[in-house]
Motif scaffolding. Structure first.
Motif, mmCIF file in Angstrom:
data_model
loop_
_atom_site.group_PDB
_atom_site.id
_atom_site.type_symbol
_atom_site.label_atom_id
_atom_site.label_comp_id
_atom_site.label_asym_id
_atom_site.label_seq_id
_atom_site.Cartn_x
_atom_site.Cartn_y
_atom_site.Cartn_z
ATOM 1 N N PHE A 1 102.178 93.055 -21.203
ATOM 2 C CA PHE A 1 101.528 93.437 -19.751
ATOM 3 C C PHE A 1 102.196 94.327 -19.088
ATOM 4 O O PHE A 1 101.550 95.243 -18.350
ATOM 5 N N ALA A 2 103.461 94.573 -19.160
ATOM 6 C CA ALA A 2 104.252 95.396 -18.383
ATOM 7 C C ALA A 2 103.944 96.898 -18.516
ATOM 8 O O ALA A 2 104.142 97.720 -17.838
ATOM 9 N N LEU A 3 103.486 97.006 -20.024
ATOM 10 C CA LEU A 3 103.284 98.339 -20.494
ATOM 11 C C LEU A 3 101.888 98.724 -20.020
ATOM 12 O O LEU A 3 101.473 100.105 -20.228
ATOM 13 N N ARG A 4 100.982 97.857 -19.615
ATOM 14 C CA ARG A 4 99.554 98.153 -19.334
ATOM 15 C C ARG A 4 99.331 99.278 -18.294
ATOM 16 O O ARG A 4 98.638 100.018 -18.282
ATOM 17 N N PRO A 5 100.054 99.038 -16.900
ATOM 18 C CA PRO A 5 99.945 99.983 -16.032
ATOM 19 C C PRO A 5 100.321 101.518 -16.437
ATOM 20 O O PRO A 5 99.798 102.489 -16.110
ATOM 21 N N LEU A 6 101.448 101.623 -17.209
ATOM 22 C CA LEU A 6 101.879 102.830 -17.629
ATOM 23 C C LEU A 6 100.913 103.238 -18.565
ATOM 24 O O LEU A 6 100.495 104.677 -18.472
ATOM 25 N N TYR B 1 92.979 97.912 -12.648
ATOM 26 C CA TYR B 1 92.713 96.766 -13.586
ATOM 27 C C TYR B 1 94.159 96.545 -14.089
ATOM 28 O O TYR B 1 94.263 95.083 -14.126
ATOM 29 N N ASN B 2 94.730 97.168 -14.709
ATOM 30 C CA ASN B 2 95.905 97.007 -15.468
ATOM 31 C C ASN B 2 97.109 96.299 -14.474
ATOM 32 O O ASN B 2 97.802 95.478 -14.952
ATOM 33 N N VAL B 3 97.260 96.916 -13.239
ATOM 34 C CA VAL B 3 98.260 96.213 -12.410
ATOM 35 C C VAL B 3 97.880 94.541 -12.153
ATOM 36 O O VAL B 3 98.835 93.827 -12.604
ATOM 37 N N ALA B 4 96.727 94.414 -11.861
ATOM 38 C CA ALA B 4 96.108 93.050 -11.733
ATOM 39 C C ALA B 4 96.350 92.117 -12.806
ATOM 40 O O ALA B 4 96.694 91.091 -12.708
ATOM 41 N N TYR B 5 95.941 92.770 -14.055
ATOM 42 C CA TYR B 5 96.192 92.004 -15.144
ATOM 43 C C TYR B 5 97.486 91.832 -15.562
ATOM 44 O O TYR B 5 97.867 90.808 -16.284
ATOM 45 N N THR B 6 98.462 92.875 -15.211
ATOM 46 C CA THR B 6 99.834 92.495 -15.535
ATOM 47 C C THR B 6 100.654 91.470 -14.589
ATOM 48 O O THR B 6 101.271 90.555 -15.255
ATOM 49 N N ILE C 1 91.838 102.723 -29.680
ATOM 50 C CA ILE C 1 91.289 102.021 -30.628
ATOM 51 C C ILE C 1 92.470 102.300 -31.950
ATOM 52 O O ILE C 1 92.699 101.046 -32.611
ATOM 53 N N LEU C 2 92.903 103.244 -32.057
ATOM 54 C CA LEU C 2 93.565 103.583 -33.259
ATOM 55 C C LEU C 2 94.971 103.041 -33.195
ATOM 56 O O LEU C 2 95.581 102.114 -33.912
ATOM 57 N N LEU C 3 95.559 103.116 -31.930
ATOM 58 C CA LEU C 3 96.930 102.618 -31.487
ATOM 59 C C LEU C 3 96.818 101.069 -31.594
ATOM 60 O O LEU C 3 97.773 100.262 -32.092
ATOM 61 N N MET C 4 95.744 100.609 -30.878
ATOM 62 C CA MET C 4 95.605 99.112 -30.709
ATOM 63 C C MET C 4 95.496 98.222 -32.119
ATOM 64 O O MET C 4 96.198 97.342 -32.591
ATOM 65 N N ALA C 5 94.669 99.051 -33.091
ATOM 66 C CA ALA C 5 94.445 98.261 -34.377
ATOM 67 C C ALA C 5 95.691 98.355 -35.201
ATOM 68 O O ALA C 5 95.941 97.371 -35.802
ATOM 69 N N GLY C 6 96.375 99.563 -35.028
ATOM 70 C CA GLY C 6 97.707 99.467 -35.952
ATOM 71 C C GLY C 6 98.887 98.788 -35.219
ATOM 72 O O GLY C 6 99.358 98.121 -36.115
ATOM 73 N N SER C 7 99.048 98.385 -34.125
ATOM 74 C CA SER C 7 99.921 97.561 -33.645
ATOM 75 C C SER C 7 99.628 96.157 -33.910
ATOM 76 O O SER C 7 100.457 95.344 -34.006
ATOM 77 N N THR C 8 98.130 95.811 -33.896
ATOM 78 C CA THR C 8 97.954 94.400 -34.129
ATOM 79 C C THR C 8 98.139 94.271 -35.623
ATOM 80 O O THR C 8 98.633 93.282 -36.044
ATOM 81 N N THR C 9 97.791 95.039 -36.569
ATOM 82 C CA THR C 9 97.990 95.134 -38.075
ATOM 83 C C THR C 9 99.511 94.809 -38.057
ATOM 84 O O THR C 9 100.104 94.238 -38.962
ATOM 85 N N LEU D 1 103.652 98.357 -27.829
ATOM 86 C CA LEU D 1 102.853 99.235 -28.108
ATOM 87 C C LEU D 1 101.092 98.782 -28.010
ATOM 88 O O LEU D 1 100.422 99.720 -27.452
ATOM 89 N N GLN D 2 100.914 97.584 -28.304
ATOM 90 C CA GLN D 2 99.563 96.991 -28.188
ATOM 91 C C GLN D 2 99.154 97.244 -26.625
ATOM 92 O O GLN D 2 97.936 97.646 -26.178
ATOM 93 N N GLY D 3 100.158 96.719 -25.750
ATOM 94 C CA GLY D 3 99.842 96.746 -24.393
ATOM 95 C C GLY D 3 99.807 97.990 -23.906
ATOM 96 O O GLY D 3 98.700 98.455 -22.884
#
Length: 444
Positions: free
Chosen positions: A65-70, A374-379, A92-100, A125-127
């Motif tokens: 989550f620390a990478l989400r604000p960035l 959104y991302n700062v709060a979620y982090t 979506i391309l990056l998320m699916a790749g990191s999850t796999t 990477l996913q974050g």
């Protein structure tokens, strides 16, 4: 120059599908990680103390989550400059790749300390990519939705979130029921992560075929899109809104992760249910939440955002203690009732948040400002929820410690949320005439 804002129903259905599937992929990975936390702890962290290994697993969950604000800053600025469609295709391309990639990683037994390091890298990477996903998907859908029904249509983004968790729980439950513990430890835990690959390709196809939103096309036609609000201007002009909205989203983040990710672990470690029972309870509650989102959206469109905020915060404060008491009772029926009490607060806050993210900011800085908020709060409050809840129980010795934490955040959210203006009827196709939507919304 003005562009017609009415979107045909067929186009709106495609917009919902394109927005929802990327969000589904994003949360599917987070759900799998949470549901299989105890298994991942044994695969990637060597420790004689199971609690220590679990804490390390949740720490990696929080680090992502620390990478989400960035990611929100980078993808938000690109989305406000280049358009929503292109950036959502990239995320979506990056998320699916990191999850796999997580599903392909060797374990601690194979490569030692390099295993948790690679797991952390994949999660980061996913974050990072997820930082541009949720706010962008909400903006993309909201900028197509008709005024007066934005919360209803926007609720399908949270629907995809809860559905992703439900799907992850079903897969995890099916694997637990059909595989031996040895097979689950050897290779079964990898299957849910590998499912992300085909889902990501489908999502990329849907998003690449979509057009830009009417609001962004209007800004482009008026020459405003390429002179989007820089980060400094966004923070200066909308800082008060970011602070107040962020305070409310802190409850959205915490209640969501308490309900979806941490509660399955709580049911096992405190309620003494089996992993299969905990996943079954979570699945039923998640399907309930997904079904309830459109109803919550229609409710918010009818009564307004501020009343929805007030109801949500008060519900959480009243329901959280019975919810945790029931979950710790050891009863399957009690656990189900407890998690549904939490689910109502989580789905209500998620639906109104999806609307507020777009309604509180003008087109030229909407993606950037909403992604940062959104991302700062979620982090701060989402990614740390399982870690903080586990730590609070260990330090206090009280099984209800996470409930006290949630009440404190609900009070913070109530103060911040009620400081926001009513935005249910504002136009998303016009620039706010003032420097801050708190001051300018009355002019729309």
């Amino acid at each position: 120059m003005s562009i017609a804002h009415e979107v045909p129903p067929a186009t709106l259905r495609r917009v919902i599908a394109a927005s929802a599937i990327g969000n589904f992929v994003e949360w599917f990975d987070f759900a799998v990680y949470g549901f299989l936390a105890t298994l991942i702890a044994s695969q990637f962290f060597a420790s004689e103390d199971a609690s220590v290994a679990l804490l390390k697993t949740f720490a990696v969950f929080a680090v992502a989550f620390a990478l989400r604000p960035l990611g929100g800053i980078v993808f938000g600025a690109l989305g406000d400059r280049l358009g929503r469609k292109r950036i959502l295709s990239l995320t979506i391309l990056l998320m699916a790749g990191s999850t796999t990639l997580i599903g392909l990683l060797p374990t601690y037994a194979s490569i030692g300390v390099l295993a948790p390091a690679l797991l952390t890298l994949a999660r980061c990477l996913q974050g990072f990519s997820a930082g541009g996903e949720y706010a962008g998907a909400c903006a993309y859908l909201m900028e197509h939705a008709p005024r007066g029904r934005r919360a209803f249509y926007g609720s399908f983004v949270p629907v995809s979130t809860f559905s992703a968790f439900a799907c992850a729980a079903v897969i995890a439950y099916g694997l637990e029921a059909s595989l031996t513990p040895e097979a689950m430890n050897a290779w079964g835990w990898r299957i849910p992560f590998l499912v992300a690959a085909p889902l990501g390709l489908v999502g990329l196809y849907l998003r690449w075929r979509m057009e830009e939103t009417p609001a962004f096309r209007q800004a482009l036609a008026e020459g405003k899109a390429h002179s989007h609000s820089p980060l400094g201007d966004t923070l200066r002009h909308h800082g008060r809104t970011i602070r107040n909205l962020g305070a409310f989203i802190s409850l959205t983040a915490l209640s969501f992760y308490m309900f979806t990710t941490y509660f399955a672990t709580y049911l096992q470690t405190v309620g003494h249910l089996s992993r299969a029972q905990a996943l079954l309870v979570s699945t039923v509650a998640l399907l309930f939440a997904a079904t309830g989102c459109p109803l919550a959206g229609a409710f918010s469109d009818r009564v307004g955002r501020r009343r929805t905020i007030g109801f949500t915060c008060l519900w959480v404060m009243v329901a959280v203690f019975p919810a945790y008491w029931l979950a710790s009772s050891g009863s399957l029926a009690g656990a189900l009732l407890g998690v549904i009490l939490l689910a109502i607060g989580a789905l209500m806050s998620g639906v109104v948040t999806a609307a507020l993210l777009s309604e509180c900011f003008p087109t030229r800085s909407r993606y950037t400002a909403s992604a940062i908020t959104y991302n700062v709060a979620y982090t701060l409050f989402g990614g740390t929820a399982p870690l903080v809840a586990t730590w609070l129980i260990e330090q206090s010795g009280s099984r209800l410690a996470p409930a006290f934490y949630l009440v404190v955040i609900a009070l913070l959210a109530l103060i911040g949320g009620l400081a926001l203006p009513e935005t249910a009827q504002v136009s998303l196709h016009e620039e706010n005439p003032g420097t801050d939507p708190l001051q300018a919304s009355q002019g729309l």
